[in-house]
Design a protein around this motif. Sequence first.
Motif, mmCIF file in Angstrom:
data_model
loop_
_atom_site.group_PDB
_atom_site.id
_atom_site.type_symbol
_atom_site.label_atom_id
_atom_site.label_comp_id
_atom_site.label_asym_id
_atom_site.label_seq_id
_atom_site.Cartn_x
_atom_site.Cartn_y
_atom_site.Cartn_z
ATOM 1 N N GLU A 131 0.835 -1.212 0.000
ATOM 2 C CA GLU A 131 0.000 0.000 0.000
ATOM 3 C C GLU A 131 0.866 1.257 0.000
ATOM 4 O O GLU A 131 0.598 2.210 -0.747
ATOM 5 N N ARG A 132 1.894 1.252 0.837
ATOM 6 C CA ARG A 132 2.774 2.427 0.928
ATOM 7 C C ARG A 132 3.445 2.711 -0.412
ATOM 8 O O ARG A 132 3.497 3.865 -0.868
ATOM 9 N N LEU A 133 3.960 1.672 -1.057
ATOM 10 C CA LEU A 133 4.627 1.844 -2.344
ATOM 11 C C LEU A 133 3.647 2.317 -3.416
ATOM 12 O O LEU A 133 3.974 3.190 -4.228
ATOM 13 N N LEU A 134 2.453 1.774 -3.408
ATOM 14 C CA LEU A 134 1.448 2.180 -4.391
ATOM 15 C C LEU A 134 1.063 3.647 -4.193
ATOM 16 O O LEU A 134 1.029 4.431 -5.143
ATOM 17 N N GLU A 135 0.780 4.014 -2.958
ATOM 18 C CA GLU A 135 0.320 5.382 -2.687
ATOM 19 C C GLU A 135 1.427 6.411 -2.935
ATOM 20 O O GLU A 135 1.142 7.530 -3.362
ATOM 21 N N SER A 136 2.679 6.030 -2.714
ATOM 22 C CA SER A 136 3.779 6.963 -2.969
ATOM 23 C C SER A 136 4.079 7.100 -4.460
ATOM 24 O O SER A 136 4.842 7.966 -4.866
ATOM 25 N N ASN A 137 3.459 6.234 -5.265
ATOM 26 C CA ASN A 137 3.649 6.296 -6.714
ATOM 27 C C ASN A 137 2.358 6.616 -7.456
ATOM 28 O O ASN A 137 2.175 6.237 -8.613
#
Length: 282
Positions: free
Chosen positions: A212-218
Amino acid sequence: TAKRLFSTSHSSVDSKEMKKFQPLAHKWWDEEGEYSALHSMNDIRVPFIRDTLLSMSSNYHLGNPLSGVKILDVGCGGGLLSEPLGRLGASVTGIDPLEDNIRTADQHKSFDPVLAKRIQYKSSSLEEIVEESVETFDVIVASEVVEHVADLEMFIKCCSQVLKPEGSLFITTINKTQLSYVLGIVVAEKIMGIVPEGTHEWEKFVPPKELERLLESNGFSVKTVNGMLYNPLSGSWSWVESTSVNYAMHAVKSAARGWSNPTDALSEMEKKPSSAMTGTAV
């Protein structure tokens, strides 16, 4: 710059992964074989993708509910997920770095003239198609793929690059927990042989919060996270509340976010020498 970054030094394919899956390339459509769990996973992952997309659209096509939808199936293997999506009317591009997998997929789709028109397969890694496919696809599916990825953030950047604004990304994968090690590796691989031994590395499993963190930061907004559980006795999958072993995620790309051209994204990726996608969907 873009062409230089597609050089062999930035290849997304791991030779160890290729060797691992090469002997199984002709076994994809054996429903009782090494990929039986992926066959039965279609019972829940296909309706999940279909119903989520239909809930976001006001256009319904009776008989072909996904008509007009362009889908990229990353790590498509022998086409186990590409084919049912094609039968729902979607236009599907399946990519996989292993040429033998693509040969198997091409041969199987040829038995159905309708699918032969709706599905095209390419022996390719994800970043190898970025330059030619900027904001091309309405949907990306990466089912049982991200646990084989060497650089997950680069993989997600590539997904964002080829996905249209407000497009959907569907991921199924394995959580990184003690239970997933016991069930996913010890039981599934070493004891019951549900999947070939050595298929997975626990260190590469991805917790939902990290994904989730990687998706939201991208530039993605995560909409759904659902737990999945495989019953080896019945050979069937079901939705469960717990995400401690397997889970499915749906995310939507922001309308405003995204690289303006491939070289912008790739210049960022150049900072990371490791590759994005190491293998195939298993």
